[in-house]
Design a protein around this motif. Structure first.
Motif, PDB file in Angstrom:
ATOM      1  N   ASN A   1       0.981  -1.252  -0.811  1.00  0.00           N
ATOM      2  CA  ASN A   1      -0.472   0.162   0.197  1.00  0.00           C
ATOM      3  C   ASN A   1       1.082   1.521   0.171  1.00  0.00           C
TER       4      ASN A   1
ATOM      5  N   GLU B   1      -4.382   2.459   5.687  1.00  0.00           N
ATOM      6  CA  GLU B   1      -4.546   1.635   6.676  1.00  0.00           C
ATOM      7  C   GLU B   1      -3.066   1.676   6.472  1.00  0.00           C
ATOM      8  N   ARG B   2      -2.384   2.498   5.967  1.00  0.00           N
ATOM      9  CA  ARG B   2      -0.373   2.603   6.041  1.00  0.00           C
ATOM     10  C   ARG B   2      -0.740   4.090   7.309  1.00  0.00           C
ATOM     11  N   LEU B   3      -1.691   4.239   7.105  1.00  0.00           N
ATOM     12  CA  LEU B   3      -1.677   6.123   7.828  1.00  0.00           C
ATOM     13  C   LEU B   3      -2.005   5.615   9.486  1.00  0.00           C
ATOM     14  N   VAL B   4      -3.033   4.073   8.968  1.00  0.00           N
ATOM     15  CA  VAL B   4      -3.893   3.815  10.560  1.00  0.00           C
ATOM     16  C   VAL B   4      -2.792   3.440  11.425  1.00  0.00           C
ATOM     17  N   SER B   5      -1.998   2.604  10.911  1.00  0.00           N
ATOM     18  CA  SER B   5      -0.704   2.335  11.040  1.00  0.00           C
ATOM     19  C   SER B   5       0.692   3.182  11.807  1.00  0.00           C
ATOM     20  N   ALA B   6       0.404   4.382  11.480  1.00  0.00           N
ATOM     21  CA  ALA B   6       1.116   5.211  11.700  1.00  0.00           C
ATOM     22  C   ALA B   6       0.910   5.617  13.117  1.00  0.00           C
ATOM     23  N   PRO B   7       2.474   5.659  13.367  1.00  0.00           N
ATOM     24  CA  PRO B   7       1.996   6.528  15.182  1.00  0.00           C
ATOM     25  C   PRO B   7       1.444   7.641  15.238  1.00  0.00           C
ATOM     26  N   LEU B   8       0.249   7.879  14.411  1.00  0.00           N
ATOM     27  CA  LEU B   8      -0.143   8.769  15.069  1.00  0.00           C
ATOM     28  C   LEU B   8      -2.543   8.546  15.583  1.00  0.00           C
ATOM     29  N   SER B   9      -2.558   9.675  16.056  1.00  0.00           N
ATOM     30  CA  SER B   9      -4.205   8.856  16.570  1.00  0.00           C
ATOM     31  C   SER B   9      -4.870   9.372  15.718  1.00  0.00           C
TER      32      SER B   9
ATOM     33  N   THR C   1      -6.722   1.955  -2.266  1.00  0.00           N
ATOM     34  CA  THR C   1      -5.347   1.083  -2.603  1.00  0.00           C
ATOM     35  C   THR C   1      -5.228   0.710  -1.498  1.00  0.00           C
ATOM     36  N   ARG C   2      -5.464   0.513  -0.254  1.00  0.00           N
ATOM     37  CA  ARG C   2      -5.006   0.450   1.324  1.00  0.00           C
ATOM     38  C   ARG C   2      -4.132   1.406   1.988  1.00  0.00           C
ATOM     39  N   THR C   3      -3.895   2.725   1.115  1.00  0.00           N
ATOM     40  CA  THR C   3      -3.054   3.376   1.473  1.00  0.00           C
ATOM     41  C   THR C   3      -3.672   4.484   3.123  1.00  0.00           C
TER      42      THR C   3
ATOM     43  N   TYR D   1       6.297   9.810  10.967  1.00  0.00           N
ATOM     44  CA  TYR D   1       7.509   9.906  11.995  1.00  0.00           C
ATOM     45  C   TYR D   1       8.577  10.247  12.692  1.00  0.00           C
TER      46      TYR D   1
ATOM     47  N   MET E   1     -13.564  -0.223  12.976  1.00  0.00           N
ATOM     48  CA  MET E   1     -12.109  -1.332  13.387  1.00  0.00           C
ATOM     49  C   MET E   1     -12.794  -2.189  14.738  1.00  0.00           C
ATOM     50  N   ARG E   2     -13.770  -2.156  15.156  1.00  0.00           N
ATOM     51  CA  ARG E   2     -14.528  -3.516  15.308  1.00  0.00           C
ATOM     52  C   ARG E   2     -14.514  -4.551  15.597  1.00  0.00           C
TER      53      ARG E   2
ATOM     54  N   GLU F   1      -7.923   6.112  -0.668  1.00  0.00           N
ATOM     55  CA  GLU F   1      -7.471   5.278   0.065  1.00  0.00           C
ATOM     56  C   GLU F   1      -7.839   3.991   0.473  1.00  0.00           C
TER      57      GLU F   1
END
Lengths: 321, 261
Positions: A86, B88-96, B84-86, A104, B260-261, B81
């Motif tokens: 992705n 998810e890239r943002l959700v898995s990054a360290p931000l709320s 293209t699953r991008t 990051y 997400m639940r 997004e």
């Protein structure tokens, strides 16, 4: 300290139970593989570990940080390479890495140095300014790995990292992962390529129908089947075998193709005369007979009870012995 | 929340917003639904309704540009997004999740603000010279309240786009309910036609207009461009828009959490 701790995780999707009280821990620096057939719950588990999905109950800890209660701290510790690469198609390889590095919080000079090193290590240096939409599948996967490594995480999660890639790309990615693990990074991967797990992982878990069936080193798992020998027989034309005929001498028969069968036996010499008689009676010729030592796939079949058709498909997918 | 955490959150939101600006502002759906459609509506009301005053045309086209521009971008960005699953890239990054969705909302709002200002500038400066607008005589622009109104209206419209797009898997899935709501709002909020005229034949439906945030945007825009400004009325308009925005953003965050639940 455990790098990954999964404590009594349950996940329901409506009425479907995707994960059933999963407990697992992975040590720091370990190369860990999660094996399982399609739909076993591997991707769900990795999504829970990386904060993409919340569990119905249970907890997951990443280097001691609770993924649900301390998501930002937990997410700083790992990189994720999902099954679908992705990355942003409209950005260049360089811009993709810069964007992730900014998220990051990596300082500007450092992010450029790291990006250049990663692109070099992953063989993408030449394509640094090319838009990702021009990349092959293998290149996209390598870029996704680079993006997951830009913040130098202590843990790398990979979901089916070599799925759909050609042999050369798969081999390259495996070598990169080995090297990262040698440098101390914890690697947690899911795969349905059993041989891949056998080659790479120090420990594997087999997940089936949402439950962990077994966790051990590939060597121990294979050793647990030592009492079993396997005899692979190829006939000259398609045939069917009545398991009842061989019941006394073998514990199971797997049909690998129309004319290829695997017999799990305690003593291969006892079944050979029966096979010769069987071929004679059916007017068949035996083209080859091989005795096999147990492989991880045998362990997989034992625990997942995978059906012969599935075994046949897996046989086509996996490397030749 | 500590100041440091707030600063980090805003910093990450701005990174997300800047990335969206770079990637999505020139995508065909953004241009069509954000720029072309308000222009088409403007010409439809100008040519088809000559009785509409110039004041209504100016505020109408600026309001619609801000409204369509700001709400369109989310309906383009989020489904793309997701596909293209991008995302998810943002959700898995360290931000709320809050920082992520505020960043997404901001990119839409900036698109709406830019369009609103471009349209207002063209109509105010170039319009009289071309003689297809005649508001130079009645124009009584209050620059700061006008800018504030555009910004708050854009945030409100972008929040609406965010809410309607946050679960959509495809641009069409987001655009359909959004366009339905947008057209209903344009006709019921007194954008091109005064409210009294809109509800002339059925005054009992008039309260409906006050349930729609666009009504407050249009009223505030009209006050700040043609006056007179009633300070309390303007303040109420802006406060209602802010409250609407907060409710819409938090509902969108809850929807994502629920998914997400």
């Amino acid at each position: 300290m455990d790098a990954v701790q999964i404590i009594d995780v349950v996940k329901h999707y409506g009425n479907v139970l995707a994960l059933d009280h999963v407990n697992l821990s992975v040590k720091e620096g370990e190369f860990f593989g999660l094996l399982g057939p399609n739909g076993a719950g591997k991707t769900t588990l990795i999504r829970i570990l990386t904060g993409l999905t919340a569990p119905t109950s249970g907890r997951t800890l990443i280097l001691g940080y609770d993924v649900l209660n301390e998501p930002v701290k937990a997410k700083k510790q790992f990189g994720l390479v999902p099954e679908i690469s992705n990355v942003y198609d409209d950005l260049t390889a360089w811009d993709n890495l810069m964007f992730m590095a900014k998220l990051y919080g990596i300082p500007e000079r450092e992010r450029e140095e790291r990006a250049m090193k990663l692109l070099e290590a992953l063989g993408l240096r030449e394509r640094v300014d090319s838009p990702v939409k021009q990349f092959s599948k293998g290149m996209r996967r390598r870029l996704a790995i680079a993006a997951a490594l830009i913040h130098e995480p202590r843990i790398l999660f990979l979901d089916e990292p070599t799925s759909g890639l050609d042999t050369q790309s798969s081999r390259f990615i495996r070598e990169v992962l080995r090297e990262l693990n040698r440098k101390g990074m914890t690697i947690f991967l899911t795969t349905h390529f059993i041989e891949e797990a056998d080659q790479l992982c120090k420990r594997v878990a087999i997940l089936d129908k949402g439950k962990i069936c077994v966790v051990d080193t590939p060597e121990n798992l294979k050793a647990s089947l030592q009492e079993k020998e396997a005899l692979e027989v190829i006939f000259n034309s398609p045939t069917s075998i009545d398991e009842e005929e061989f019941k006394k001498h073998c514990s199971g028969i797997v049909r690998l193709s129309e004319n290829k069968f695997r017999f799990y036996v305690s003593d291969s010499s006892s079944i050979l005369p029966l096979l010769v008689d069987f071929a004679k009676n059916k007017g068949l010729k035996i083209l080859s007979v091989n005795t096999l030592k147990p492989i991880l796939e045998d362990v997989f079949i034992k625990y997942t009870g995978i059906d012969p058709l599935m075994a046949e498909r897996m046989e086509q997918l996996r490397y030749k012995r | 929340m500590k100041m440091e955490e707030l600063y980090e959150m805003l910093q990450k939101s701005s990174i997300i917003a800047l990335n969206d600006i770079k990637l999505y502002y020139f995508k065909p759906p953004s241009i069509f639904f954000g720029i072309m459609l308000p222009l088409i509506l403007y010409f439809a009301f100008t040519l088809g309704r000559p009785c509409v005053t110039e004041a209504y045309r100016l505020t109408g086209v600026v309001a619609v540009s801000v409204f369509f521009g700001a709400s369109t971008l989310e309906a383009v960005v989020l489904p793309m997004e997701r596909r293209t699953r991008t995302f998810e890239r943002l959700v898995s990054a360290p931000l709320s999740l809050e920082a992520l969705l505020i960043g997404k909302m901001a990119s839409g709002a900036i698109f709406g603000i830019a369009l609103g200002f471009v349209m207002a500038t063209i109509l105010i400066l170039v319009g009289p010279a071309w003689q297809w607008t005649g508001f130079s005589a009645g124009l009584s622009l209050s620059p700061i309240p006008f800018i504030l109104t555009i910004i708050i209206s854009a945030i409100n419209s972008s929040s609406l786009g965010l809410l309607l797009s946050v679960r959509a898997g495809d641009v069409a899935d987001a655009m359909m309910p959004l366009n339905f709501l947008r057209f209903v709002m344009i006709f019921l909020s007194g954008v091109f036609i005064p409210l009294e005229e809109t509800y002339m034949f059925n005054p009992s439906l008039a309260p409906l207009a006050y349930l729609l945030p666009l009504t407050y945007s249009v009223d505030a825009l009209r006050q700040t461009t043609f006056g007179p400004i009633d300070l309390w009325k303007l303040l109420i308009d802006l406060v209602i828009l802010i409250v609407f925005s907060i409710v819409l953003i938090f509902t969108a965050i809850e929807l994502v959490k629920h998914s997400m639940r």
